[in-house]
Design a protein around this motif. Structure first.
Motif, short mmCIF file in Angstrom:
data_model
loop_
_atom_site.label_atom_id
_atom_site.label_comp_id
_atom_site.label_asym_id
_atom_site.label_seq_id
_atom_site.Cartn_x
_atom_site.Cartn_y
_atom_site.Cartn_z
N LYS A 3 0.82 -1.21 0.00
CA LYS A 3 0.00 0.00 0.00
C LYS A 3 0.86 1.27 0.00
N ALA A 20 -0.83 2.44 -6.12
CA ALA A 20 -1.45 2.77 -4.84
C ALA A 20 -1.16 4.23 -4.49
N TYR A 80 -3.47 6.75 -6.37
CA TYR A 80 -4.80 6.96 -5.82
C TYR A 80 -4.75 7.96 -4.66
N GLN A 81 -3.69 7.93 -3.88
CA GLN A 81 -3.53 8.91 -2.81
C GLN A 81 -3.31 10.30 -3.39
N ARG A 96 -4.60 11.39 -6.12
CA ARG A 96 -5.92 11.86 -6.55
C ARG A 96 -6.70 12.45 -5.39
N ILE A 97 -6.58 11.82 -4.23
CA ILE A 97 -7.25 12.35 -3.04
C ILE A 97 -6.67 13.70 -2.66
N ALA A 124 -12.87 9.87 -5.15
CA ALA A 124 -11.46 9.50 -5.03
C ALA A 124 -11.24 8.56 -3.86
N HIS A 125 -11.93 8.81 -2.74
CA HIS A 125 -11.82 7.93 -1.57
C HIS A 125 -12.37 6.55 -1.89
N GLU A 138 -12.70 5.09 -4.82
CA GLU A 138 -11.83 4.42 -5.78
C GLU A 138 -10.58 3.87 -5.09
N GLN A 139 -10.06 4.65 -4.15
CA GLN A 139 -8.87 4.19 -3.41
C GLN A 139 -9.21 2.96 -2.57
N TYR A 164 -9.55 -0.06 -4.82
CA TYR A 164 -8.26 -0.56 -5.31
C TYR A 164 -7.46 -1.23 -4.20
N LEU A 165 -7.46 -0.64 -3.01
CA LEU A 165 -6.70 -1.23 -1.91
C LEU A 165 -7.23 -2.61 -1.52
#
Length: 205
Positions: free
Chosen positions: A20, A26, A29-30, A32-33, A105-106, A108-109, A112-113
């Protein structure tokens, strides 16, 4: 033989946490947040765009404008504050849009996680499986090697026929090949796991 004693929930969690933090996707995605949070902060300040401040400073005596006598220039400082109602009313919609983008965004993260967690587990279990297979093949090779030495000794003494010796020799060769294949399988499984970790497996204790 079982692989269950080789499995460790604590170690698996360390692998997941490492993936992660290190795996590039990974991280994206962070990012993007972070961008979505930045857009919220930006939208909070954007209401200032609806307000316009202007001023005119005239140090001389008041003068009549010959083109438009109804207007005149007054001595001193004149300031004005203008509010664009249309732009102001549009700001709440932009704020809501920014908040929705952060929520997406949250989500999607999180999605994915979860997928990353499952994939790390799969690759780790496959690695442990390949490790167990290598141990089995290494043990079988040792037994086959001992059998070959024994029958070779008897064959040289004339106590065993060539067919028996040849059969054990072929069996030994097959075990050698199986061990090499097991080693290759282990290396590939380790490489697949390290791809997600973005570091060597040995670095995770």
């Amino acid at each position: 033989i079982t692989i269950i004693p080789e499995l460790s929930d604590n170690y698996v969690q360390k692998l997941i946490d490492t993936a992660k933090v290190n795996y590039p996707k990974a991280k994206s995605y962070q990012n993007r947040i972070n961008i979505a949070k930045s857009n919220i902060a930006k939208s909070k300040l954007s209401f200032l765009e609806s307000i316009t401040f202007s001023y005119v400073y005239q140090p001389e005596q008041a003068q009549v404008n010959p083109v438009n006598p109804a207007s005149s220039y007054f001595k001193g400082l004149q300031a004005g504050l203008f509010l664009n109602i249309g732009t102001l009313f549009g700001k709440p919609f932009l704020m809501n849009q920014a908040k929705e983008s952060l929520s997406i965004a949250h989500h999607e993260q999180m999605d994915y996680l979860q997928s990353l967690t499952t994939e790390v587990k799969k690759r780790y279990y496959n690695y442990v499986l390949r490790l167990a297979e290598l141990k089995i093949q290494a043990s079988a090779l040792q037994i086959s090697e001992a059998s070959l030495e024994e029958i070779k000794r008897k064959f040289e003494k004339g106590e065993e026929v060539f067919d028996s010796y040849n059969k054990v020799l072929a069996d030994y060769t097959n075990h050698q090949s199986s061990k090499i294949q097991a080693e290759a399988g282990l290396f590939l499984a380790k490489s697949d796991l390290e791809e997600l970790l973005s570091t060597k497996l040995e670095n995770i204790k």
